[in-house]
Design a protein around this motif. Sequence first.
Motif, PDB file in Angstrom:
ATOM      1  N   VAL A  77      -5.588 -47.051 -23.837  1.00 26.52           N
ATOM      2  CA  VAL A  77      -4.348 -46.715 -23.139  1.00 26.52           C
ATOM      3  C   VAL A  77      -3.968 -45.257 -23.410  1.00 26.52           C
ATOM      4  CG1 VAL A  77      -1.866 -47.203 -22.992  1.00 26.52           C
ATOM      5  CG2 VAL A  77      -3.501 -49.089 -23.137  1.00 26.52           C
ATOM      6  N   LEU A  78      -4.117 -44.831 -24.670  1.00 31.42           N
ATOM      7  CA  LEU A  78      -3.806 -43.447 -25.026  1.00 31.42           C
ATOM      8  C   LEU A  78      -4.681 -42.471 -24.257  1.00 31.42           C
ATOM      9  CD1 LEU A  78      -2.250 -41.452 -26.836  1.00 31.42           C
ATOM     10  CD2 LEU A  78      -4.072 -41.730 -28.535  1.00 31.42           C
ATOM     11  N   PHE A  79      -5.963 -42.796 -24.087  1.00 34.05           N
ATOM     12  CA  PHE A  79      -6.893 -41.937 -23.356  1.00 34.05           C
ATOM     13  C   PHE A  79      -6.427 -41.758 -21.915  1.00 34.05           C
ATOM     14  CE2 PHE A  79     -10.835 -41.461 -20.793  1.00 34.05           C
ATOM     15  CZ  PHE A  79     -11.243 -40.235 -21.299  1.00 34.05           C
ATOM     16  N   VAL A  80      -5.943 -42.848 -21.308  1.00 32.79           N
ATOM     17  CA  VAL A  80      -5.417 -42.766 -19.938  1.00 32.79           C
ATOM     18  C   VAL A  80      -4.211 -41.827 -19.900  1.00 32.79           C
ATOM     19  CG1 VAL A  80      -4.318 -44.055 -18.072  1.00 32.79           C
ATOM     20  CG2 VAL A  80      -6.250 -45.063 -19.310  1.00 32.79           C
ATOM     21  N   GLY A  81      -3.341 -41.959 -20.903  1.00 28.28           N
ATOM     22  CA  GLY A  81      -2.174 -41.094 -20.966  1.00 28.28           C
ATOM     23  C   GLY A  81      -2.545 -39.634 -21.151  1.00 28.28           C
ATOM     24  N   ILE A  82      -3.565 -39.371 -21.963  1.00 28.62           N
ATOM     25  CA  ILE A  82      -4.005 -37.984 -22.197  1.00 28.62           C
ATOM     26  C   ILE A  82      -4.584 -37.391 -20.916  1.00 28.62           C
ATOM     27  CG2 ILE A  82      -5.712 -36.571 -23.400  1.00 28.62           C
ATOM     28  CD1 ILE A  82      -5.275 -38.343 -25.850  1.00 28.62           C
ATOM     29  N   LEU A  83      -5.363 -38.178 -20.191  1.00 22.91           N
ATOM     30  CA  LEU A  83      -5.913 -37.694 -18.914  1.00 22.91           C
ATOM     31  C   LEU A  83      -4.797 -37.320 -17.948  1.00 22.91           C
ATOM     32  CD1 LEU A  83      -8.911 -40.134 -18.206  1.00 22.91           C
ATOM     33  CD2 LEU A  83      -8.998 -37.740 -18.966  1.00 22.91           C
ATOM     34  N   LEU A  84      -3.778 -38.170 -17.881  1.00 26.69           N
ATOM     35  CA  LEU A  84      -2.639 -37.885 -17.009  1.00 26.69           C
ATOM     36  C   LEU A  84      -1.919 -36.623 -17.481  1.00 26.69           C
ATOM     37  CD1 LEU A  84      -0.818 -38.687 -14.687  1.00 26.69           C
ATOM     38  CD2 LEU A  84       0.366 -40.282 -16.203  1.00 26.69           C
ATOM     39  N   GLY A  85      -1.786 -36.483 -18.804  1.00 22.38           N
ATOM     40  CA  GLY A  85      -1.137 -35.299 -19.358  1.00 22.38           C
ATOM     41  C   GLY A  85      -1.908 -34.024 -19.061  1.00 22.38           C
ATOM     42  N   ILE A  86      -3.242 -34.097 -19.143  1.00 24.21           N
ATOM     43  CA  ILE A  86      -4.071 -32.924 -18.842  1.00 24.21           C
ATOM     44  C   ILE A  86      -3.900 -32.501 -17.391  1.00 24.21           C
ATOM     45  CG2 ILE A  86      -6.459 -32.129 -18.597  1.00 24.21           C
ATOM     46  CD1 ILE A  86      -7.141 -33.795 -21.072  1.00 24.21           C
ATOM     47  N   TYR A  87      -3.846 -33.492 -16.514  1.00 23.36           N
ATOM     48  CA  TYR A  87      -3.633 -33.176 -15.086  1.00 23.36           C
ATOM     49  C   TYR A  87      -2.317 -32.425 -14.891  1.00 23.36           C
ATOM     50  CZ  TYR A  87      -2.490 -33.800 -10.169  1.00 23.36           C
ATOM     51  OH  TYR A  87      -2.127 -33.573  -8.867  1.00 23.36           O
ATOM     52  N   LEU A  88      -1.259 -32.924 -15.509  1.00 26.78           N
ATOM     53  CA  LEU A  88       0.044 -32.271 -15.374  1.00 26.78           C
ATOM     54  C   LEU A  88       0.036 -30.890 -16.034  1.00 26.78           C
ATOM     55  CD1 LEU A  88       2.411 -35.312 -16.038  1.00 26.78           C
ATOM     56  CD2 LEU A  88       2.065 -34.111 -13.867  1.00 26.78           C
ATOM     57  N   LEU A  89      -0.648 -30.781 -17.168  1.00 29.35           N
ATOM     58  CA  LEU A  89      -0.735 -29.500 -17.867  1.00 29.35           C
ATOM     59  C   LEU A  89      -1.401 -28.446 -17.001  1.00 29.35           C
ATOM     60  CD1 LEU A  89      -0.597 -27.722 -20.444  1.00 29.35           C
ATOM     61  CD2 LEU A  89      -2.773 -28.749 -21.138  1.00 29.35           C
ATOM     62  N   LEU A  90      -2.505 -28.814 -16.359  1.00 29.53           N
ATOM     63  CA  LEU A  90      -3.240 -27.875 -15.519  1.00 29.53           C
ATOM     64  C   LEU A  90      -2.438 -27.441 -14.300  1.00 29.53           C
ATOM     65  CD1 LEU A  90      -6.812 -29.476 -15.636  1.00 29.53           C
ATOM     66  CD2 LEU A  90      -5.993 -27.456 -16.870  1.00 29.53           C
ATOM     67  N   ASN A  91      -1.473 -28.267 -13.907  1.00 34.63           N
ATOM     68  CA  ASN A  91      -0.685 -27.961 -12.711  1.00 34.63           C
ATOM     69  C   ASN A  91       0.716 -27.436 -13.025  1.00 34.63           C
ATOM     70  OD1 ASN A  91      -2.156 -28.966 -10.065  1.00 34.63           O
ATOM     71  ND2 ASN A  91      -2.638 -30.441 -11.689  1.00 34.63           N
ATOM     72  N   THR A  92       1.034 -27.317 -14.319  1.00 38.10           N
ATOM     73  CA  THR A  92       2.358 -26.796 -14.685  1.00 38.10           C
ATOM     74  C   THR A  92       2.199 -25.590 -15.600  1.00 38.10           C
ATOM     75  OG1 THR A  92       2.511 -28.472 -16.460  1.00 38.10           O
ATOM     76  CG2 THR A  92       3.558 -28.988 -14.343  1.00 38.10           C
ATOM     77  N   GLY A  93       2.212 -25.820 -16.916  1.00 39.70           N
ATOM     78  CA  GLY A  93       2.099 -24.685 -17.814  1.00 39.70           C
ATOM     79  C   GLY A  93       1.923 -25.085 -19.266  1.00 39.70           C
ATOM     80  N   LEU A  94       1.729 -24.095 -20.129  1.00 40.63           N
ATOM     81  CA  LEU A  94       1.409 -24.303 -21.537  1.00 40.63           C
ATOM     82  C   LEU A  94       2.481 -25.075 -22.322  1.00 40.63           C
ATOM     83  CD1 LEU A  94      -0.833 -23.706 -23.560  1.00 40.63           C
ATOM     84  CD2 LEU A  94       0.364 -21.573 -24.147  1.00 40.63           C
ATOM     85  N   PRO A  95       3.767 -24.912 -22.019  1.00 42.09           N
ATOM     86  CA  PRO A  95       4.776 -25.670 -22.792  1.00 42.09           C
ATOM     87  C   PRO A  95       4.515 -27.166 -22.824  1.00 42.09           C
ATOM     88  CG  PRO A  95       5.858 -23.968 -21.525  1.00 42.09           C
ATOM     89  CD  PRO A  95       4.419 -23.971 -21.084  1.00 42.09           C
ATOM     90  N   LEU A  96       3.907 -27.687 -21.757  1.00 37.50           N
ATOM     91  CA  LEU A  96       3.644 -29.117 -21.700  1.00 37.50           C
ATOM     92  C   LEU A  96       2.625 -29.531 -22.755  1.00 37.50           C
ATOM     93  CD1 LEU A  96       4.581 -31.577 -20.095  1.00 37.50           C
ATOM     94  CD2 LEU A  96       2.566 -31.323 -18.656  1.00 37.50           C
ATOM     95  N   LEU A  97       1.763 -28.609 -23.160  1.00 35.24           N
ATOM     96  CA  LEU A  97       0.769 -28.912 -24.186  1.00 35.24           C
ATOM     97  C   LEU A  97       1.454 -29.283 -25.500  1.00 35.24           C
ATOM     98  CD1 LEU A  97      -2.120 -28.984 -25.324  1.00 35.24           C
ATOM     99  CD2 LEU A  97      -1.916 -26.517 -25.742  1.00 35.24           C
ATOM    100  N   PHE A  98       2.444 -28.506 -25.888  1.00 34.53           N
ATOM    101  CA  PHE A  98       3.133 -28.752 -27.153  1.00 34.53           C
ATOM    102  C   PHE A  98       3.961 -30.040 -27.088  1.00 34.53           C
ATOM    103  CE2 PHE A  98       2.490 -24.150 -26.773  1.00 34.53           C
ATOM    104  CZ  PHE A  98       1.765 -23.923 -27.932  1.00 34.53           C
ATOM    105  N   ILE A  99       4.540 -30.300 -25.925  1.00 36.95           N
ATOM    106  CA  ILE A  99       5.280 -31.548 -25.746  1.00 36.95           C
ATOM    107  C   ILE A  99       4.323 -32.731 -25.807  1.00 36.95           C
ATOM    108  CG2 ILE A  99       6.679 -32.892 -24.119  1.00 36.95           C
ATOM    109  CD1 ILE A  99       7.790 -30.180 -23.115  1.00 36.95           C
ATOM    110  N   GLY A 100       3.137 -32.559 -25.207  1.00 33.06           N
ATOM    111  CA  GLY A 100       2.132 -33.620 -25.237  1.00 33.06           C
ATOM    112  C   GLY A 100       1.615 -33.883 -26.640  1.00 33.06           C
ATOM    113  N   ILE A 101       1.488 -32.846 -27.445  1.00 34.36           N
ATOM    114  CA  ILE A 101       1.029 -33.014 -28.825  1.00 34.36           C
ATOM    115  C   ILE A 101       2.012 -33.874 -29.613  1.00 34.36           C
ATOM    116  CG2 ILE A 101       0.660 -31.792 -31.012  1.00 34.36           C
ATOM    117  CD1 ILE A 101      -0.586 -29.523 -29.387  1.00 34.36           C
ATOM    118  N   ILE A 102       3.299 -33.674 -29.356  1.00 35.38           N
ATOM    119  CA  ILE A 102       4.315 -34.515 -30.010  1.00 35.38           C
ATOM    120  C   ILE A 102       4.108 -35.972 -29.621  1.00 35.38           C
ATOM    121  CG2 ILE A 102       6.777 -35.047 -30.119  1.00 35.38           C
ATOM    122  CD1 ILE A 102       7.331 -32.069 -29.743  1.00 35.38           C
ATOM    123  N   GLY A 103       3.804 -36.208 -28.349  1.00 28.94           N
ATOM    124  CA  GLY A 103       3.558 -37.571 -27.873  1.00 28.94           C
ATOM    125  C   GLY A 103       2.339 -38.199 -28.546  1.00 28.94           C
TER     126      GLY A 103
END
Length: 312
Positions: free
Chosen positions: A115-141
């Motif tokens: 389940v976590l892997f699915v969430g990370i894939l979704l997060g990577i997609y959003l990261l690539l289409n938004t910006g670097l701040p999402l990376l740090f927010i995703g790391i917290i998750g």
Amino acid sequence: MRKFCYRTKNKELGKLKNWIIVAHPWAFPASASPALIAISYVFYLYKRGEIVELNWTYGILAFFGAVIFHMAGNLIGEYHDYVSGVDRKEKTGPPRLIVMGIFKPETILYYGYTVLFVGILLGIYLLLNTGLPLLFIGIIGIISSTLYYKFKYIALGDLLIFICYGLSIALGMAYVMTGQLLWPILLVITPVGLLIVAILHANNTRDMLQDKEAGIRTQAMNMGLEGSQITYQTLLLAAYLLVAIMVMIEMLDTWVFLVLLSFPLAIKNIKLMRKATMDDLGIIRFLDTHTAQLVLLFSLLMVAGNVIASFI
């Protein structure tokens, strides 16, 4: 033949139900609620002209991403609570399917990381289409999903939950929808963050004796029963007080006072917590679930207030 098919179908449904139950779906308001509030508040700012454009697609994806990370954390935590001896047959509260022998521990661990892997894939997609701040927010998750049990066992679980569910989810939601880091949303989401911490606090207060036997420390254990009861009450009442303050300083519209409709449930939960004694902690065995219901009701009312204010 018809009876055999009926039994087979029921057995399959039973197995599916167990796969859902083991993920603790009753706790999902803790991740869904801050996401919904963030969406409604960003929409409120958009209608007031403070935000030029919203990306609803990214917002919806981020909403599901928050719940997916939460689900992964529940499953991974379920595994570690079992192998650490925190979850036992005599423990009260929701059913623990590993303890009951319905699932093998390793199965739930693999389930959680899938389940976590699915969430990370979704997060990577959003990261690539938004910006670097999402990376740090995703790391917290990711930290919250995989290492929460370590924080919980040394009395830091409340802090991590507040940072992850009370702050980062809302900040991330606002960022993917607007492309901006809307810092004021951290204050807007704080009331719900406090209520979410209260879910965990109710859980840990109920489990004080079993957690002590397992050799772990939680904030509830550090405070003792009386301190935990006061803390639970403070968390709930502070949430409503903060809403009132934000309405007074015009950060929120007066329609957000709709959250007061949930106040009777908060008082009911506080009274139940007060009834607990060290000899009868079982009386609050479902208080975490009741608090999750309060979180959901409070959040939906806050969302409604933001949406109504957007059109008036």
